[in-house]
Scaffold this motif. Structure first.
Motif, PDB file in Angstrom:
ATOM      1  N   ALA A   1       0.828  -1.204   0.000  1.00  0.00           N
ATOM      2  CA  ALA A   1       0.000   0.000   0.000  1.00  0.00           C
ATOM      3  C   ALA A   1       0.855   1.244   0.000  1.00  0.00           C
ATOM      4  CB  ALA A   1      -0.911   0.000   1.222  1.00  0.00           C
ATOM      5  N   ASN A   2       0.398   2.235  -0.742  1.00  0.00           N
ATOM      6  CA  ASN A   2       0.890   3.617  -0.674  1.00  0.00           C
ATOM      7  C   ASN A   2       2.306   3.821  -1.182  1.00  0.00           C
ATOM      8  OD1 ASN A   2      -1.533   4.468   0.456  1.00  0.00           O
ATOM      9  ND2 ASN A   2      -0.820   4.007   2.512  1.00  0.00           N
ATOM     10  N   GLU A   3       3.066   2.771  -1.392  1.00  0.00           N
ATOM     11  CA  GLU A   3       4.420   2.960  -1.915  1.00  0.00           C
ATOM     12  C   GLU A   3       4.655   1.900  -2.978  1.00  0.00           C
ATOM     13  OE1 GLU A   3       6.301   4.727   2.194  1.00  0.00           O
ATOM     14  OE2 GLU A   3       7.443   3.247   1.077  1.00  0.00           O
ATOM     15  N   LEU A   4       4.993   2.348  -4.162  1.00  0.00           N
ATOM     16  CA  LEU A   4       5.286   1.429  -5.251  1.00  0.00           C
ATOM     17  C   LEU A   4       6.793   1.342  -5.439  1.00  0.00           C
ATOM     18  CD1 LEU A   4       2.718   2.558  -7.985  1.00  0.00           C
ATOM     19  CD2 LEU A   4       2.489   0.713  -6.353  1.00  0.00           C
ATOM     20  N   HIS A   5       7.243   0.133  -5.719  1.00  0.00           N
ATOM     21  CA  HIS A   5       8.633  -0.039  -6.147  1.00  0.00           C
ATOM     22  C   HIS A   5       8.602  -0.612  -7.547  1.00  0.00           C
ATOM     23  CE1 HIS A   5      10.790   0.391  -2.164  1.00  0.00           C
ATOM     24  NE2 HIS A   5       9.510   0.458  -1.837  1.00  0.00           N
ATOM     25  N   ILE A   6       9.383  -0.050  -8.441  1.00  0.00           N
ATOM     26  CA  ILE A   6       9.400  -0.554  -9.816  1.00  0.00           C
ATOM     27  C   ILE A   6      10.839  -0.654 -10.280  1.00  0.00           C
ATOM     28  CG2 ILE A   6       7.134   0.371 -10.388  1.00  0.00           C
ATOM     29  CD1 ILE A   6       8.475   2.680 -11.770  1.00  0.00           C
ATOM     30  N   PRO A   7      11.094  -1.562 -11.227  1.00  0.00           N
ATOM     31  CA  PRO A   7      12.460  -1.659 -11.744  1.00  0.00           C
ATOM     32  C   PRO A   7      12.743  -0.532 -12.740  1.00  0.00           C
ATOM     33  CG  PRO A   7      11.043  -3.338 -12.728  1.00  0.00           C
ATOM     34  CD  PRO A   7      10.191  -2.590 -11.771  1.00  0.00           C
ATOM     35  N   VAL A   8      13.953  -0.037 -12.701  1.00  0.00           N
ATOM     36  CA  VAL A   8      14.348   1.027 -13.630  1.00  0.00           C
ATOM     37  C   VAL A   8      14.392   0.462 -15.043  1.00  0.00           C
ATOM     38  CG1 VAL A   8      16.300   2.471 -14.316  1.00  0.00           C
ATOM     39  CG2 VAL A   8      15.648   2.340 -11.929  1.00  0.00           C
ATOM     40  N   GLY A   9      13.960   1.254 -15.983  1.00  0.00           N
ATOM     41  CA  GLY A   9      14.127   0.874 -17.377  1.00  0.00           C
ATOM     42  C   GLY A   9      13.143  -0.158 -17.866  1.00  0.00           C
ATOM     43  N   ARG A  10      12.176  -0.533 -17.047  1.00  0.00           N
ATOM     44  CA  ARG A  10      11.177  -1.508 -17.505  1.00  0.00           C
ATOM     45  C   ARG A  10       9.823  -0.842 -17.589  1.00  0.00           C
ATOM     46  NH1 ARG A  10      15.156  -4.037 -18.293  1.00  0.00           N
ATOM     47  NH2 ARG A  10      15.913  -5.867 -17.176  1.00  0.00           N
ATOM     48  N   THR A  11       9.026  -1.266 -18.555  1.00  0.00           N
ATOM     49  CA  THR A  11       7.693  -0.689 -18.709  1.00  0.00           C
ATOM     50  C   THR A  11       6.746  -1.301 -17.691  1.00  0.00           C
ATOM     51  OG1 THR A  11       8.092  -0.441 -21.071  1.00  0.00           O
ATOM     52  CG2 THR A  11       5.816  -0.318 -20.329  1.00  0.00           C
ATOM     53  N   VAL A  12       6.088  -0.444 -16.956  1.00  0.00           N
ATOM     54  CA  VAL A  12       5.139  -0.896 -15.939  1.00  0.00           C
ATOM     55  C   VAL A  12       3.744  -0.527 -16.415  1.00  0.00           C
ATOM     56  CG1 VAL A  12       4.383  -0.597 -13.565  1.00  0.00           C
ATOM     57  CG2 VAL A  12       6.818  -0.517 -14.110  1.00  0.00           C
ATOM     58  N   LEU A  13       2.839  -1.478 -16.368  1.00  0.00           N
ATOM     59  CA  LEU A  13       1.449  -1.199 -16.719  1.00  0.00           C
ATOM     60  C   LEU A  13       0.649  -1.152 -15.428  1.00  0.00           C
ATOM     61  CD1 LEU A  13      -0.708  -0.952 -18.999  1.00  0.00           C
ATOM     62  CD2 LEU A  13      -1.134  -3.374 -18.666  1.00  0.00           C
ATOM     63  N   LEU A  14       0.042  -0.008 -15.170  1.00  0.00           N
ATOM     64  CA  LEU A  14      -0.805   0.120 -13.989  1.00  0.00           C
ATOM     65  C   LEU A  14      -2.247  -0.059 -14.410  1.00  0.00           C
ATOM     66  CD1 LEU A  14       0.890   3.297 -12.568  1.00  0.00           C
ATOM     67  CD2 LEU A  14       0.978   1.057 -11.523  1.00  0.00           C
ATOM     68  N   GLU A  15      -2.938  -0.988 -13.755  1.00  0.00           N
ATOM     69  CA  GLU A  15      -4.367  -1.119 -13.981  1.00  0.00           C
ATOM     70  C   GLU A  15      -5.066  -0.383 -12.843  1.00  0.00           C
ATOM     71  OE1 GLU A  15      -4.347  -5.394 -16.298  1.00  0.00           O
ATOM     72  OE2 GLU A  15      -5.141  -5.279 -14.267  1.00  0.00           O
ATOM     73  N   LEU A  16      -5.844   0.611 -13.213  1.00  0.00           N
ATOM     74  CA  LEU A  16      -6.337   1.562 -12.221  1.00  0.00           C
ATOM     75  C   LEU A  16      -7.821   1.335 -11.960  1.00  0.00           C
ATOM     76  CD1 LEU A  16      -4.546   4.642 -13.789  1.00  0.00           C
ATOM     77  CD2 LEU A  16      -3.803   3.332 -11.826  1.00  0.00           C
ATOM     78  N   LYS A  17      -8.136   1.039 -10.703  1.00  0.00           N
ATOM     79  CA  LYS A  17      -9.535   0.836 -10.317  1.00  0.00           C
ATOM     80  C   LYS A  17      -9.812   1.687  -9.093  1.00  0.00           C
ATOM     81  CE  LYS A  17      -9.145  -3.918 -11.652  1.00  0.00           C
ATOM     82  NZ  LYS A  17      -9.420  -5.245 -11.658  1.00  0.00           N
ATOM     83  N   ALA A  18     -11.071   1.934  -8.870  1.00  0.00           N
ATOM     84  CA  ALA A  18     -11.439   2.706  -7.686  1.00  0.00           C
ATOM     85  C   ALA A  18     -12.469   1.924  -6.897  1.00  0.00           C
ATOM     86  CB  ALA A  18     -12.002   4.062  -8.072  1.00  0.00           C
ATOM     87  N   ASP A  19     -12.352   1.990  -5.599  1.00  0.00           N
ATOM     88  CA  ASP A  19     -13.247   1.247  -4.732  1.00  0.00           C
ATOM     89  C   ASP A  19     -14.464   2.061  -4.334  1.00  0.00           C
ATOM     90  OD1 ASP A  19     -13.279   0.041  -1.400  1.00  0.00           O
ATOM     91  OD2 ASP A  19     -13.863  -1.037  -3.196  1.00  0.00           O
ATOM     92  N   ASP A  20     -14.326   3.361  -4.330  1.00  0.00           N
ATOM     93  CA  ASP A  20     -15.423   4.175  -3.817  1.00  0.00           C
ATOM     94  C   ASP A  20     -15.726   5.355  -4.723  1.00  0.00           C
ATOM     95  OD1 ASP A  20     -12.983   5.450  -3.112  1.00  0.00           O
ATOM     96  OD2 ASP A  20     -13.141   4.670  -1.081  1.00  0.00           O
ATOM     97  N   VAL A  21     -14.896   6.381  -4.724  1.00  0.00           N
ATOM     98  CA  VAL A  21     -15.159   7.566  -5.548  1.00  0.00           C
ATOM     99  C   VAL A  21     -14.036   7.687  -6.579  1.00  0.00           C
ATOM    100  CG1 VAL A  21     -16.338   8.718  -3.650  1.00  0.00           C
ATOM    101  CG2 VAL A  21     -13.921   9.122  -4.020  1.00  0.00           C
ATOM    102  N   ILE A  22     -14.109   8.727  -7.383  1.00  0.00           N
ATOM    103  CA  ILE A  22     -13.082   8.928  -8.406  1.00  0.00           C
ATOM    104  C   ILE A  22     -11.812   9.468  -7.743  1.00  0.00           C
ATOM    105  CG2 ILE A  22     -12.499  10.099 -10.549  1.00  0.00           C
ATOM    106  CD1 ILE A  22     -15.393  10.270 -11.225  1.00  0.00           C
TER     107      ILE A  22
END
Lengths: 150, 314, 629
Positions: free
Chosen positions: B126-147
């Protein structure tokens, strides 16, 4: 004179309904019992109660109020009483035949919010403060369309 | 936005400089001509007789000037429109993803589920993402309550998380570092304190981090930590929070399995120190009024035990 | 001064006269004063917001109150100040500029004012009772829906929309009918002042755009009150539907505010350049083009939402292209000044600020019109800067210019030039100090609608600077109020046409008599007063034969303004006020129960019926003056 008094009543009602009490002041934290009377006129408290009803999985036994493993909460029949104190006791101490005790697991102010919401499911709450429909599948009339007379 | 650490942000930044240059040109051009008109036209101090010559005579000069100005403006606008289209297409062509993260927006925290499609590799944080440098990350974005809206300006533009829909955002960090983001769609009373951190690290470090995240929480090391775990599971915490490897499986609040490995608490609001954690547990409403976590008053020994356990969740 | 006409056309005096007034000048002034009151209120709310934001982690205002503050600020400025003030200017000035004695539907205009006033009062009463809306002036669902906005706050917001849209629509109908049918004979469409064109175009836009937001807000109330599912994704509704409906209205709305600003510019610049407007046909076409294009832009408010990229690109192109008609107007104004003799009085100064402020705002608009740039800039303080630059630069500065310009006509006195120049410079400098830093804050990552921000991000200095600018703006407003009060108390009466302007309103007394013109003029050119100074009129120059004991006016054809027929106008009536009260009861009641719509309709029906019921005395009078062929 009477009109002014009436107006004042209407205005005061608005204040009660709309207050959002995020923080429970320490003096009240000992016992929130006085708080409950306001909760049924407080839209924020009942809305939180509705959210907690879903989050703490009350639906698991009580469904959306129609009951399943547990008794319905929308009907006129109350096994252990329908006063706020009775319902609070049901939640915190549990009841025979499967209602677990949530004392220590649910904060007191959250329990009182749930109490107000449960009563609103039967239409006891003031209509302008009762919750509206959830952003979810339709389980029946929202609480602000329910009336004890129905 | 001006410090781009990835191609998405860099593309936007390039477009920004071009647009800024053209807009400044037009701005100062208009001011120049307006100023010249003010300077060279004769002045009067009162209602002088109006000059009605223009009613019978065509004003060739001004007409030509206005036509040229309009044509030039239109031309510059088309340059900007085309530049915008080109940048937009480039943003959409990030290529296939190397990593997929399912990000769900809640009031007022971010839930991240990595590799959700592969049960042997998935984990939640939660609240902190770690990603590898130089790699494409696809975020799938959903909402639980409001926008809500996911926005990490150093890396990419924003995308709204809308209940009932799944949006996607591709991004890549080309530079290691920690980048701050914040919710950018008004979502209620604590919208202002719904931040997140994205840390980009070399691939091997990322793999080590991900492997550690997949581990369940360690067993309590001593009696105090055991008491802390007991308080967590039997008290109010487990109703909403989860710690993998314990009976606590709440999904209504951030997953705390590796709480001690995070830099911040409460969605980027507080640094993750013992003192701040204690204050947050005892009275979250004092820090983020309106948040869904209730106050948890408890005797000092219990608090110490709970903190001891939580601090061990690396 | 014609005592018989004055008696026929004036409103009754006293308390009953206050409630039954239908003189368009009275209604227009009421609109202006009420709108200015809301402007001050919204400004105070903004001042509180800026005080909270002046320091990081400030505790002056908590999150709940802050959310109410910015919602009330936006709602007040957009619905209760900006649109009504422009409509008020139109209602006051259009009959005077067109050579008419009245607006087309005077009682409906009075009704629209009362509805506006009651809606605004309802919102502020709610705010002071802690029922002020807190979901933003745009009130996105699901946040504003029944689950996440408990209580009645959002319902009061939604009904404020209903009030203000009803008022706006009715005023727009009046404007269109007045402009198309009540022009003086000979004032063809091609001879209408640009002010009139702009107000006509705005009124048409209002007709097409406002129903969208009425529909959206009604659906929201239904969701909240009755449990419908318009915006519930789980049951087939859609959260994005709200955004489409709202912004389909919301984007044209900013043009309802901006195009009247253009009206003021096109009136003040020719007058203070002592020459007719350059490029009149181009200006008219630019106004119409802006109005049409404005309906094709709304998705640019939704670029970050889940929409197809190709579709969004269309809106990028449209949003950029709308700059072209505005550019045409700007170049024509510069050409007018280039070839004129400039009188740099206060109205002209305010108009000149447009070239600095609105042009900057329009260019930042070009920036956010681009989808990739908007991905970074959307919902940040960059947009806050942009919108204030275009609204204040494009509408409020020209509005102040217009107030200084027409104040002599409204009141018969001049405002002090010295105080006016001080006010102008304070406002201009305060505005730049308050809003320019916001561009940088947005670029540095500060989002909108936040009640506080962390201390370690480097946003402190610019926020403090912006808050200081707000203080300077407030002081300029105090100066304006002082100027107005001094003028009313101490200034000497001024002549009929102190600015030597060319349009018809300056041919009336200052302030105009109840009947506006001694005789309806016949118009043969644009800028009729300037034309009259050039060539003395040879043919008949005014209309004769209209009755003076009865409210009779001449209706002309829509395009050529040929005399069409004589119409009798209604007398002052208290029924618009009573009907407005009944409608208010219906609207406020329906916040609490759907049955209000049923039961409260009865008094509304009764009031409106009595409003329109023909009065025997009036019918006798009108029949008496009918002339059989």
């Amino acid at each position: 004179m009477r009109l002014a008094a009436l107006l004042l009543l209407v205005l005061a009602a608005g204040c009660e309904r709309e207050a959002r009490q995020f923080q429970v002041p320490p003096a009240q934290a000992k016992s929130l019992k006085p708080g409950y009377a306001n909760n049924e006129r407080n839209a924020y408290a009942m809305s939180q109660g509705k959210t907690l009803f879903r989050w703490f999985n009350c639906n698991g036994c009580h469904a959306g109020g129609g009951g399943g493993m547990g008794p319905p909460l929308m009907s006129d029949a109350w096994r252990y009483g329908n006063t706020p104190d009775d319902i609070y006791k049901s939640i915190m101490d549990g009841r025979p035949n499967g209602m677990p005790s949530f004392r220590g697991r649910i904060a007191e102010e959250q329990a009182w919010q749930l109490v107000a919401y449960v009563r609103s499911m039967s239409g006891y709450a003031r209509q302008d403060a009762a919750p509206g429909r959830a952003d979810a599948l339709y389980p029946g009339d929202p609480e602000n369309r329910r009336d004890t007379r129905n | 936005m001006l410090d781009a650490a990835g191609p998405q942000a860099a593309r936007v930044l390039d477009l920004w400089w071009l647009t800024l240059a053209i807009c400044l040109l037009v701005f100062f051009g208009v001011l120049l001509f307006c100023g010249l008109a003010l300077w060279r036209a004769p002045k009067t101090q009162g209602p002088a007789a109006p000059d009605l010559a223009s009613l019978s005579m065509a004003e060739r000069g001004p007409r030509a000037a206005v036509a040229v100005a309009v044509a030039a403006s239109t031309g510059l606008l088309f340059v900007l429109i085309i530049a915008s289209f080109v940048a937009d297409r480039a943003l959409a062509n990030m290529g296939p993803p190397d990593l997929k993260i399912e990000l769900t927006g809640h009031r007022w925290w971010w839930e991240a589920r990595y590799d959700a499609s592969d049960p042997s590799k998935t984990f939640a944080t939660a609240n902190e993402l770690h990603i590898p440098v130089g790699r494409t990350v696809l975020l799938e974005l959903k909402a639980d309550d409001v926008i809500h809206s996911f926005w990490v300006p150093n890396l990419a533009g924003k995308k709204d998380l809308i209940p009932g829909r799944t949006a996607t955002l591709s991004l890549r960090a080309d530079r290691a570092g920690t980048y701050r983001g914040q919710c950018a769609e008004f979502c209620g009373v604590q919208h202002a304190k719904m931040a997140l951190l994205v840390t980009a690290m070399p691939q091997d470090e990322y793999d080590k981090w991900a492997a550690a995240q997949r581990e369940s929480a360690p067993e309590p090391a001593d009696k105090q930590q055991a008491r802390g775990l007991e308080l967590f599971v039997n008290g109010t915490c487990a109703m909403c929070h989860a710690i993998q490897g314990t009976p606590a499986h709440g999904r209504r609040a951030p997953d705390l399995t590796h709480l001690a490995s995070r830099r911040t608490l409460a969605a980027g609001t507080l640094p993750n120190t013992r003192g701040h954690l204690a204050g947050w547990i005892l009275d979250p409403q004092g820090i983020k009024p309106g948040v869904n976590m209730p106050a948890n008053p408890m005797p000092p020994e219990d608090l110490d035990a709970l903190l001891a356990y939580l601090e061990a969740l690396k | 001064m014609n005592p018989l006409l004055e008696k026929t056309w004036s409103d009754p005096p006293g308390v009953s006269g206050f409630f039954s007034a239908i003189d368009h000048k009275t209604i227009g002034l009421r609109y202006l004063v009420t709108a200015f009151g809301f402007f001050v209120a919204a400004g105070l709310l903004a001042a509180l917001m800026r005080m909270q934001l002046s320091r990081p982690e400030n505790t002056l205002v908590g999150p709940d109150l802050y959310n109410q503050l910015f919602t009330m600020h936006g709602t007040t400025m957009m619905f209760l100040f900006a649109v009504p003030v422009m409509q008020g200017m139109a209602i006051y000035l259009l009959p005077l500029m067109l050579g008419s004695r009245s607006v087309a539907f005077p009682r409906m205009t009075a009704f629209s004012y009362w509805i506006y006033l009651f809606g605004g009062l309802m919102l502020y009463v709610a705010f002071f009772l802690n029922i002020g809306p807190d979901a933003g002036w745009f009130s996105y669902v699901p946040l504003a829906g029944p689950e996440y906005s408990p209580g009645k706050r959002v319902d009061f917001w939604a009904q404020t929309i209903t009030f203000s849209e009803l008022s706006g629509l009715l005023a727009a109908v009046t404007v269109i009918a007045t402009v198309l049918k009540l022009r003086a004979p000979g004032m063809t469409l091609a001879r209408m002042p640009l002010f009139v064109w702009a107000m006509l175009v705005t009124a048409f836009m209002i007709l097409f755009a406002m129903p969208a937001v009425m529909l959206a807000s009604t659906a929201l109330i239904l969701d909240r009150l009755v449990g419908t599912h318009f915006y519930n994704p789980a049951e087939g509704g859609d959260a994005v539907l709200w955004q489409h409906l709202f912004w389909f209205f919301g984007h044209p709305e900013v043009y309802f505010i901006f195009i009247p600003g253009l009206a003021f510019m096109s009136t003040i610049i020719p007058t203070f350049s002592r020459r007719p407007m350059f490029g009149y046909p181009a200006m008219v076409l630019a106004l119409i083009a802006t109005a049409f294009l404005a309906f094709g832009l709304w998705v640019h408010h939704m670029f970050a939402a889940h929409l197809p990229e190709l579709g969004k690109s269309f809106f990028t192109a449209a949003s950029m292209l709308i700059a072209i008609p505005t550019a045409i107007q700007i170049f024509c104004w510069i050409a007018t000044m280039w070839k004129g003799r400039l009188w740099l009085a206060t109205p002209m100064l305010f108009s000149l600020a447009f070239f600095f402020v609105l042009v900057a705002g329009g260019l930042t608009g070009i920036m956010v019109a681009s989808v990739p740039l908007d991905f970074q800039l959307h919902d940040t303080y960059f947009v806050v800067a942009h919108l204030h630059y275009v609204l204040i630069g494009g509408a409020v500065f020209p509005l102040f210019g217009a107030w200084y310009y027409w104040w002599p006509k409204f009141t018969g006195r001049m405002l002090s030039e010295r105080l006016g120049k001080w006010q102008f410079w304070l406002f201009f400098i305060g505005f730049e100090v308050a809003f320019y830093p916001m561009h940088h804050l947005g670029l540095q990552g500060m989002p909108r609608r936040v009640y506080t921000y962390p201390a370690d991000l480097g946003w402190d200095g610019l926020n403090m600077l912006s808050s200081l600018g707000a203080v300077v703006i407030a002081s300029s407003m105090l100066l304006f109020v002082a100027n107005c009060m001094l003028s009313l108390r101490r200034a000497a009466p001024c002549p009929e046409n102190p600015w030597g302007a060319g349009t018809l309103e300056w041919a009336t007394a200052s302030p105009p008599r109840a009947y506006n013109f001694d005789a309806i003029p016949i118009v043969r050119a644009r800028d009729p007063l300037w034309e009259a100074s050039r060539e003395p009129p040879s043919e008949p120059d005014h209309v004769v034969g209209l009755a003076e004991k009865v409210r009779e006016a001449l209706v002309t054809t829509a395009v050529e303004a040929m005399p069409d027929h004589r119409a009798t106008f209604p007398n002052p009536s208290v029924w618009p006020f009573i009907s407005a009260v009944a409608v208010t009861v219906l609207f406020v009641g329906s916040i609490f129960t759907p049955w209000a719509v049923v039961w409260a309709s009865l008094p509304v029906a009764i009031a409106v019926t009595l409003w329109f019921w023909p009065r025997h005395k009036e019918t006798v009078e009108h029949l008496a003056i009918e002339k059989r062929p």
